[in-house]
Motif scaffolding. Sequence first.
Motif, short mmCIF file in Angstrom:
data_model
loop_
_atom_site.label_atom_id
_atom_site.label_comp_id
_atom_site.label_asym_id
_atom_site.label_seq_id
_atom_site.Cartn_x
_atom_site.Cartn_y
_atom_site.Cartn_z
N VAL A 193 1.46 5.63 -1.89
CA VAL A 193 1.66 6.93 -2.53
C VAL A 193 2.77 6.74 -3.55
CG1 VAL A 193 2.23 9.35 -2.24
CG2 VAL A 193 0.88 8.18 -0.48
N ASN A 194 2.41 6.75 -4.82
CA ASN A 194 3.32 6.45 -5.92
C ASN A 194 3.44 7.65 -6.86
OD1 ASN A 194 3.46 3.74 -4.98
ND2 ASN A 194 1.63 3.21 -6.16
N GLY A 215 -6.15 10.53 -4.76
CA GLY A 215 -5.75 11.91 -4.85
C GLY A 215 -4.60 11.99 -5.83
N LEU A 216 -4.69 12.85 -6.86
CA LEU A 216 -3.66 12.95 -7.89
C LEU A 216 -3.19 14.39 -8.00
CD1 LEU A 216 -6.10 10.90 -9.00
CD2 LEU A 216 -4.64 10.77 -10.99
N PHE A 217 -1.94 14.64 -7.65
CA PHE A 217 -1.35 15.96 -7.82
C PHE A 217 -0.41 15.92 -9.01
CE2 PHE A 217 1.83 19.24 -7.37
CZ PHE A 217 1.07 20.35 -7.03
N VAL A 218 -0.66 16.78 -10.00
CA VAL A 218 0.15 16.77 -11.23
C VAL A 218 1.47 17.47 -10.94
CG1 VAL A 218 0.25 17.37 -13.66
CG2 VAL A 218 -1.96 16.80 -12.62
N ARG A 259 3.26 13.59 -15.33
CA ARG A 259 3.59 12.85 -14.11
C ARG A 259 2.74 13.36 -12.95
NH1 ARG A 259 8.57 13.45 -12.02
NH2 ARG A 259 8.90 11.25 -11.68
N TYR A 260 2.28 12.41 -12.13
CA TYR A 260 1.51 12.84 -10.96
C TYR A 260 1.80 11.95 -9.75
CZ TYR A 260 -1.95 9.37 -12.77
OH TYR A 260 -2.58 8.26 -13.27
N LEU A 261 1.65 12.58 -8.58
CA LEU A 261 1.75 11.90 -7.29
C LEU A 261 0.37 11.33 -6.98
CD1 LEU A 261 3.88 11.54 -4.92
CD2 LEU A 261 2.72 13.49 -3.84
N LEU A 262 0.31 10.02 -6.70
CA LEU A 262 -0.96 9.32 -6.58
C LEU A 262 -1.12 8.66 -5.22
CD1 LEU A 262 -3.53 7.97 -7.87
CD2 LEU A 262 -2.03 6.06 -8.48
N TYR A 263 -2.22 9.00 -4.54
CA TYR A 263 -2.61 8.31 -3.31
C TYR A 263 -3.70 7.30 -3.61
CZ TYR A 263 -5.52 7.28 0.73
OH TYR A 263 -6.27 6.61 1.67
N LYS A 264 -3.65 6.15 -2.93
CA LYS A 264 -4.76 5.22 -2.95
C LYS A 264 -4.75 4.37 -1.68
CE LYS A 264 -2.28 1.80 -5.83
NZ LYS A 264 -2.35 1.03 -7.10
N ASP A 265 -5.92 3.99 -1.21
CA ASP A 265 -6.05 3.11 -0.06
C ASP A 265 -6.08 1.66 -0.54
OD1 ASP A 265 -8.53 4.11 -1.19
OD2 ASP A 265 -9.61 2.95 0.32
N VAL A 266 -5.40 0.76 0.17
CA VAL A 266 -5.19 -0.61 -0.32
C VAL A 266 -5.20 -1.60 0.85
CG1 VAL A 266 -3.79 0.12 -2.31
CG2 VAL A 266 -2.66 -0.37 -0.14
N ASN A 267 -5.33 -2.88 0.50
CA ASN A 267 -4.98 -4.02 1.36
C ASN A 267 -5.82 -4.19 2.63
OD1 ASN A 267 -2.90 -4.50 -0.47
ND2 ASN A 267 -1.34 -3.48 0.77
N ARG A 268 -7.06 -3.74 2.60
CA ARG A 268 -7.92 -3.93 3.77
C ARG A 268 -9.33 -4.32 3.34
NH1 ARG A 268 -3.58 -3.90 5.56
NH2 ARG A 268 -2.78 -2.88 7.45
N HIS A 269 -10.00 -5.11 4.21
CA HIS A 269 -11.41 -5.40 4.00
C HIS A 269 -12.21 -4.10 4.08
CE1 HIS A 269 -11.76 -9.74 3.78
NE2 HIS A 269 -10.92 -9.89 4.80
N MET A 270 -13.40 -4.14 3.49
CA MET A 270 -14.30 -3.00 3.57
C MET A 270 -14.95 -2.98 4.95
SD MET A 270 -13.72 -1.81 0.63
CE MET A 270 -12.10 -2.61 0.76
N SER A 271 -14.87 -1.83 5.64
CA SER A 271 -15.44 -1.71 6.97
C SER A 271 -16.95 -1.53 6.87
CB SER A 271 -14.83 -0.52 7.69
OG SER A 271 -15.51 -0.27 8.91
N PHE A 272 -17.69 -2.20 7.77
CA PHE A 272 -19.14 -2.02 7.82
C PHE A 272 -19.53 -0.94 8.83
CE2 PHE A 272 -18.74 -6.50 6.44
CZ PHE A 272 -19.29 -6.34 5.19
N SER A 273 -18.54 -0.36 9.49
CA SER A 273 -18.80 0.69 10.47
C SER A 273 -18.37 2.06 9.99
CB SER A 273 -18.06 0.36 11.78
OG SER A 273 -18.47 -0.88 12.28
#
Length: 278
Positions: A193-194, A215-218, A259-273
Amino acid sequence: MTDRNYYNVPGGLPPQTQLLTDRAVFTTAYAVIPKGTYSDIVTSFLPFWQKSRFWVIARPLSGFSETFSHYIAEVESGGGSERPETDASAEAVLFVTTGTLDIAIDGEGHTLEKGGYAFIPAGAEWSLRNAGDATSQFHWIRKRYQRLEGLDAPEAFVTHEDLHNPVEMPDTNGAWATTRFADPEDLRHDMHVNIVTFRPGGVIPFAETHVMEHGLFVLEGKAVYRLNQDWVEVEAGDYMWLRAFCPQACYAGGPGSFRYLLYKDVNRHMSFSGPMVQ
């Protein structure tokens, strides 16, 4: 500390004379939730919270963004919770936009002021209280932590935006920069979250297309944002919700910073489940 301008939700209810025309958009690739939708009648109340209410602006939806939830929380003086989180698998980031909050994480107390940031790992015991005289607002971003054998979970930390220098994107002369609160090379973290800042005239000069949900909140300013095939105008208080691979670009026309607050998912393999299954 720097006197930052962070948008805060006023609540209330639009007058009967207001036109119904609005900028709210929900598509299969993205959603735009404009600031005018944050009325009193769309708030939620959560168990074990006192004198508090929440605007839920993102939640996991099958076939759309599936990894996170995002709340705007408002806590009155004397309000808060001794049991704020009821899901032991959920990690969280809190970012304060107005007021002062006292937070305890695994027995260690901290005070979060405007611009304050807290990372709370999954399974931590924490509590939050507004001991001040004024109402406080903060962003609460939640994600189910994806544990991995052989990789320790990250520890809790509390910090402030002013303690982190924005990192300029290459060859932009500072027109596009990111304030990072977690080390990008720390693979224990599975979300970031940056805060992203564009000076007037700054652009994302290509259509970003990637696996990360956003997710981007301005927080401040205005811009024109490219979402999939559409250009939309956004301003402080608006929220954008992007599923994986939705093309995005941006042009910040000014007159001030965007300026916006930014969420992103990172650093994991893609789940097949499915992304919510461990």
